[in-house]
Design a protein around this motif. Structure first.
Motif, PDB file in Angstrom:
ATOM      1  N   VAL A 192     -11.431  10.746  13.686  1.00 51.38           N
ATOM      2  CA  VAL A 192      -9.498  10.903  14.335  1.00 51.38           C
ATOM      3  C   VAL A 192      -8.688   9.681  12.972  1.00 51.38           C
ATOM      4  CG1 VAL A 192      -7.609  10.407  15.529  1.00 51.38           C
ATOM      5  CG2 VAL A 192      -9.885  10.653  16.692  1.00 51.38           C
ATOM      6  N   ASP A 193      -8.550  10.612  12.374  1.00 52.52           N
ATOM      7  CA  ASP A 193      -7.493   9.762  11.058  1.00 52.52           C
ATOM      8  C   ASP A 193      -7.151  10.111  10.480  1.00 52.52           C
ATOM      9  OD1 ASP A 193      -7.602   7.790   8.881  1.00 52.52           O
ATOM     10  OD2 ASP A 193      -9.216   8.124   7.963  1.00 52.52           O
ATOM     11  N   ILE A 194      -5.824   9.513   9.640  1.00 53.89           N
ATOM     12  CA  ILE A 194      -4.743   9.696   8.858  1.00 53.89           C
ATOM     13  C   ILE A 194      -5.040  11.728   8.083  1.00 53.89           C
ATOM     14  CG2 ILE A 194      -3.086   9.300   6.913  1.00 53.89           C
ATOM     15  CD1 ILE A 194      -2.122   8.165   9.314  1.00 53.89           C
ATOM     16  N   VAL A 195      -4.837  12.464   7.650  1.00 52.25           N
ATOM     17  CA  VAL A 195      -4.720  13.272   6.449  1.00 52.25           C
ATOM     18  C   VAL A 195      -3.178  13.637   5.922  1.00 52.25           C
ATOM     19  CG1 VAL A 195      -5.007  15.669   6.255  1.00 52.25           C
ATOM     20  CG2 VAL A 195      -6.394  14.566   7.988  1.00 52.25           C
ATOM     21  N   SER A 196      -3.214  13.471   5.118  1.00 51.30           N
ATOM     22  CA  SER A 196      -2.276  13.242   3.868  1.00 51.30           C
ATOM     23  C   SER A 196      -2.109  14.295   3.127  1.00 51.30           C
ATOM     24  CB  SER A 196      -2.333  12.124   3.232  1.00 51.30           C
ATOM     25  OG  SER A 196      -0.749  12.418   2.684  1.00 51.30           O
ATOM     26  N   THR A 197      -3.003  14.617   1.924  1.00 52.97           N
ATOM     27  CA  THR A 197      -3.005  15.993   1.055  1.00 52.97           C
ATOM     28  C   THR A 197      -4.118  16.783   1.066  1.00 52.97           C
ATOM     29  OG1 THR A 197      -4.377  14.797  -0.420  1.00 52.97           O
ATOM     30  CG2 THR A 197      -2.245  14.281  -0.891  1.00 52.97           C
ATOM     31  N   GLY A 198      -5.245  16.260   2.048  1.00 47.19           N
ATOM     32  CA  GLY A 198      -6.191  16.165   2.571  1.00 47.19           C
ATOM     33  C   GLY A 198      -7.161  16.876   1.949  1.00 47.19           C
ATOM     34  N   LYS A 199      -7.211  15.680   0.719  1.00 44.44           N
ATOM     35  CA  LYS A 199      -8.239  15.742  -0.157  1.00 44.44           C
ATOM     36  C   LYS A 199      -9.384  14.883   0.285  1.00 44.44           C
ATOM     37  CE  LYS A 199      -7.546  14.717  -5.219  1.00 44.44           C
ATOM     38  NZ  LYS A 199      -7.059  13.946  -6.412  1.00 44.44           N
ATOM     39  N   THR A 200      -9.246  13.569   1.038  1.00 42.99           N
ATOM     40  CA  THR A 200     -10.995  13.080   0.956  1.00 42.99           C
ATOM     41  C   THR A 200     -10.965  13.338   1.872  1.00 42.99           C
ATOM     42  OG1 THR A 200      -9.120  10.635   1.514  1.00 42.99           O
ATOM     43  CG2 THR A 200     -10.922  10.674   2.151  1.00 42.99           C
ATOM     44  N   LEU A 201     -11.050  14.429   2.933  1.00 43.64           N
ATOM     45  CA  LEU A 201     -11.776  15.464   3.654  1.00 43.64           C
ATOM     46  C   LEU A 201     -12.423  15.978   2.630  1.00 43.64           C
ATOM     47  CD1 LEU A 201      -9.887  16.475   6.839  1.00 43.64           C
ATOM     48  CD2 LEU A 201     -11.523  14.171   6.673  1.00 43.64           C
ATOM     49  N   THR A 211     -12.937   5.925  14.242  1.00 46.08           N
ATOM     50  CA  THR A 211     -11.388   5.353  14.008  1.00 46.08           C
ATOM     51  C   THR A 211     -10.893   4.261  13.600  1.00 46.08           C
ATOM     52  OG1 THR A 211      -8.754   6.122  14.723  1.00 46.08           O
ATOM     53  CG2 THR A 211     -11.004   5.107  16.644  1.00 46.08           C
ATOM     54  N   LYS A 212     -10.021   4.320  12.743  1.00 45.60           N
ATOM     55  CA  LYS A 212      -8.917   2.528  13.187  1.00 45.60           C
ATOM     56  C   LYS A 212      -7.703   2.673  14.429  1.00 45.60           C
ATOM     57  CE  LYS A 212      -6.669   3.917   9.157  1.00 45.60           C
ATOM     58  NZ  LYS A 212      -6.699   3.421   7.421  1.00 45.60           N
ATOM     59  N   TYR A 213      -8.351   3.958  14.610  1.00 46.31           N
ATOM     60  CA  TYR A 213      -7.056   4.385  16.157  1.00 46.31           C
ATOM     61  C   TYR A 213      -7.357   4.382  17.146  1.00 46.31           C
ATOM     62  CZ  TYR A 213      -3.808   5.163  11.932  1.00 46.31           C
ATOM     63  OH  TYR A 213      -3.699   4.924  10.614  1.00 46.31           O
ATOM     64  N   GLY A 231     -11.639   1.015   7.656  1.00 48.98           N
ATOM     65  CA  GLY A 231     -11.145   1.899   6.202  1.00 48.98           C
ATOM     66  C   GLY A 231     -12.870   2.936   5.895  1.00 48.98           C
ATOM     67  N   SER A 232     -12.229   3.626   5.340  1.00 52.51           N
ATOM     68  CA  SER A 232     -13.074   4.793   4.829  1.00 52.51           C
ATOM     69  C   SER A 232     -14.348   5.267   5.713  1.00 52.51           C
ATOM     70  CB  SER A 232     -14.524   4.325   3.484  1.00 52.51           C
ATOM     71  OG  SER A 232     -13.555   2.888   3.244  1.00 52.51           O
ATOM     72  N   ILE A 233     -13.535   6.263   6.889  1.00 52.67           N
ATOM     73  CA  ILE A 233     -13.745   6.764   8.140  1.00 52.67           C
ATOM     74  C   ILE A 233     -14.292   7.620   7.630  1.00 52.67           C
ATOM     75  CG2 ILE A 233     -12.999   7.658  10.371  1.00 52.67           C
ATOM     76  CD1 ILE A 233     -12.032   4.169   9.355  1.00 52.67           C
ATOM     77  N   GLU A 234     -13.822   8.353   7.027  1.00 54.94           N
ATOM     78  CA  GLU A 234     -14.772   9.689   6.820  1.00 54.94           C
ATOM     79  C   GLU A 234     -16.132   9.487   6.091  1.00 54.94           C
ATOM     80  OE1 GLU A 234     -11.861   8.639   5.392  1.00 54.94           O
ATOM     81  OE2 GLU A 234     -10.319   9.745   5.502  1.00 54.94           O
ATOM     82  N   LEU A 235     -16.298   8.020   6.375  1.00 52.95           N
ATOM     83  CA  LEU A 235     -17.927   7.919   6.185  1.00 52.95           C
ATOM     84  C   LEU A 235     -18.990   8.282   7.220  1.00 52.95           C
ATOM     85  CD1 LEU A 235     -18.336   4.342   3.877  1.00 52.95           C
ATOM     86  CD2 LEU A 235     -19.360   6.567   3.058  1.00 52.95           C
ATOM     87  N   GLY A 238       0.770  -1.396  -0.212  1.00 58.65           N
ATOM     88  CA  GLY A 238      -0.419  -0.204   0.242  1.00 58.65           C
ATOM     89  C   GLY A 238       1.130   1.279  -0.349  1.00 58.65           C
ATOM     90  N   ARG A 239       0.374   1.949   0.813  1.00 57.29           N
ATOM     91  CA  ARG A 239       0.747   3.571   0.428  1.00 57.29           C
ATOM     92  C   ARG A 239       2.354   3.533   0.639  1.00 57.29           C
ATOM     93  NH1 ARG A 239      -2.156   8.911   1.395  1.00 57.29           N
ATOM     94  NH2 ARG A 239      -3.964   7.659   1.033  1.00 57.29           N
ATOM     95  N   ILE A 240       3.531   2.731   1.969  1.00 59.82           N
ATOM     96  CA  ILE A 240       3.949   3.450   2.476  1.00 59.82           C
ATOM     97  C   ILE A 240       4.959   1.971   1.320  1.00 59.82           C
ATOM     98  CG2 ILE A 240       5.905   3.031   4.364  1.00 59.82           C
ATOM     99  CD1 ILE A 240       3.168   3.028   6.228  1.00 59.82           C
TER     100      ILE A 240
HETATM  101  C1  PRP Z   1      -6.266   6.738   4.176  1.00 62.32           C
HETATM  102  C2  PRP Z   1      -6.885   7.892   5.254  1.00 62.32           C
HETATM  103  C3  PRP Z   1      -7.688   8.653   4.533  1.00 62.32           C
HETATM  104  C4  PRP Z   1      -6.660   9.092   3.270  1.00 62.32           C
HETATM  105  C5  PRP Z   1      -6.112  10.488   3.929  1.00 62.32           C
HETATM  106  O1  PRP Z   1      -6.955   5.771   4.176  1.00 62.32           O
HETATM  107  O2  PRP Z   1      -7.251   6.836   5.919  1.00 62.32           O
HETATM  108  O3  PRP Z   1      -8.662   8.310   4.540  1.00 62.32           O
HETATM  109  O4  PRP Z   1      -5.692   7.740   3.316  1.00 62.32           O
HETATM  110  O5  PRP Z   1      -5.374  10.944   2.153  1.00 62.32           O
HETATM  111  P1  PRP Z   1      -5.470  11.973   1.870  1.00 62.32           P
HETATM  112  O6  PRP Z   1      -5.231  13.148   2.894  1.00 62.32           O
HETATM  113  O7  PRP Z   1      -4.641  12.182   0.600  1.00 62.32           O
HETATM  114  O8  PRP Z   1      -7.156  12.784   1.224  1.00 62.32           O
HETATM  115  P2  PRP Z   1      -6.046   4.819   3.423  1.00 62.32           P
HETATM  116  O9  PRP Z   1      -6.155   5.092   1.417  1.00 62.32           O
HETATM  117  O10 PRP Z   1      -4.668   4.491   3.642  1.00 62.32           O
HETATM  118  O11 PRP Z   1      -7.491   3.386   3.072  1.00 62.32           O
HETATM  119  P3  PRP Z   1      -8.504   3.879   3.868  1.00 62.32           P
HETATM  120  O12 PRP Z   1      -9.585   4.223   4.089  1.00 62.32           O
HETATM  121  O13 PRP Z   1      -9.708   1.886   3.870  1.00 62.32           O
HETATM  122  O14 PRP Z   1      -8.150   3.515   5.234  1.00 62.32           O
END
Ligand code: PRP
Length: 208
Positions: A154-163, A115-117, A139-143, A11-13
């Motif tokens: 409570v989730d990972i933000v990388s680019t912020g695009k998903t939010l 959360t998944k954390y 997964g798909s925590i944003e739902l 995956g990502r890493i």
């Molecule tokens: C991770 C995380 C967010 C997203 C954030 O999910 O849980 O949903 O990436 O990335 P972004 O800020 O660049 O949009 P991941 O793709 O690992 O899959 P998951 O939803 O199954 O946890």
């Protein structure tokens, strides 16, 4: 030369970790990237890769079936496994944050947090003295806030695009995350020379 078993996340890493190892001068097989195999040998380096789910990497390392591993700090904080953290690789930079629908207050009685954390989330809200109900998802925590399952995530933000694409906003940043090189404590003692050499080679390439 001792063989080293390395647990790598799929995956990502993966891509960034692979690139880092290649930059550090290691001769890795192309099929590490291409195939669906779960165990891949790099005979020229006497490496054997176990390709695992990110959350499982510290589990393989703690049990000693992998000597070393590459794991996100998020996973390390959540799982709290007995492994040595050897090096911050500086890759897969992101952070953990709380997020939710814009301009919304949390439920004043017991707010629900998806959360998944679960450990990281519980620690965060406990630290603020707030009592919450944690809803664990995979997964798909944003739902969760979008369909009324939770007040916040409570989730990972990388680019912020998903939010953004799901109409959510960030509320609080909790912790910065990068990937770490980890080792099984016994392997570290027994294969010290090889592991130290790997740490030094990666340190030169690790992003500041
Ligand atoms: C991770 C995380 C967010 C997203 C954030 O999910 O849980 O949903 O990436 O990335 P972004 O800020 O660049 O949009 P991941 O793709 O690992 O899959 P998951 O939803 O199954 O946890």
């Amino acid at each position: 030369m001792d063989e080293l078993t390395i647990a790598m996340p799929k995956g990502r890493i993966f891509e960034e970790a692979y690139e880092l190892l290649v930059k550090a001068g290691y001769d890795l097989p192309k099929e590490l990237d291409d195939s669906r195999k779960l165990i891949v040998e790099a005979p020229n380096e006497r490496f054997r890769f176990i390709l695992a789910k990110p959350m499982d990497v510290p589990v393989y390392v703690e049990h000693g079936v992998a000597d070393i591993g590459i794991a996100g700090k998020d996973v390390m904080l959540e799982l709290d496994r007995s492994v040595h953290e050897l090096l911050d690789l500086g890759i897969s930079r992101c952070y953990i944050a709380t997020a939710g629908l814009p301009n919304t207050e949390m439920n004043p009685v017991t707010p629900r947090i998806a959360t998944k954390y679960p450990k990281i989330a519980s620690r965060f809200y406990r630290g603020k003295g707030e009592q919450v109900e944690i809803i664990e998802l995979n997964g798909s925590i944003e739902l969760a806030p979008m369909i009324g399952l939770a007040d916040r995530i409570v989730d990972i933000v990388s680019t912020g695009k998903t939010l953004k694409e799901n109409g959510l906003v960030e509320y609080e940043q909790i912790v910065d995350i990068t990937s770490r090189l980890i080792a099984n404590p016994v392997s570290y003692r027994l294969k010290q020379q090889r592991i130290r050499e790997l740490v030094e080679n990666l340190r030169k390439q690790a992003k500041a």
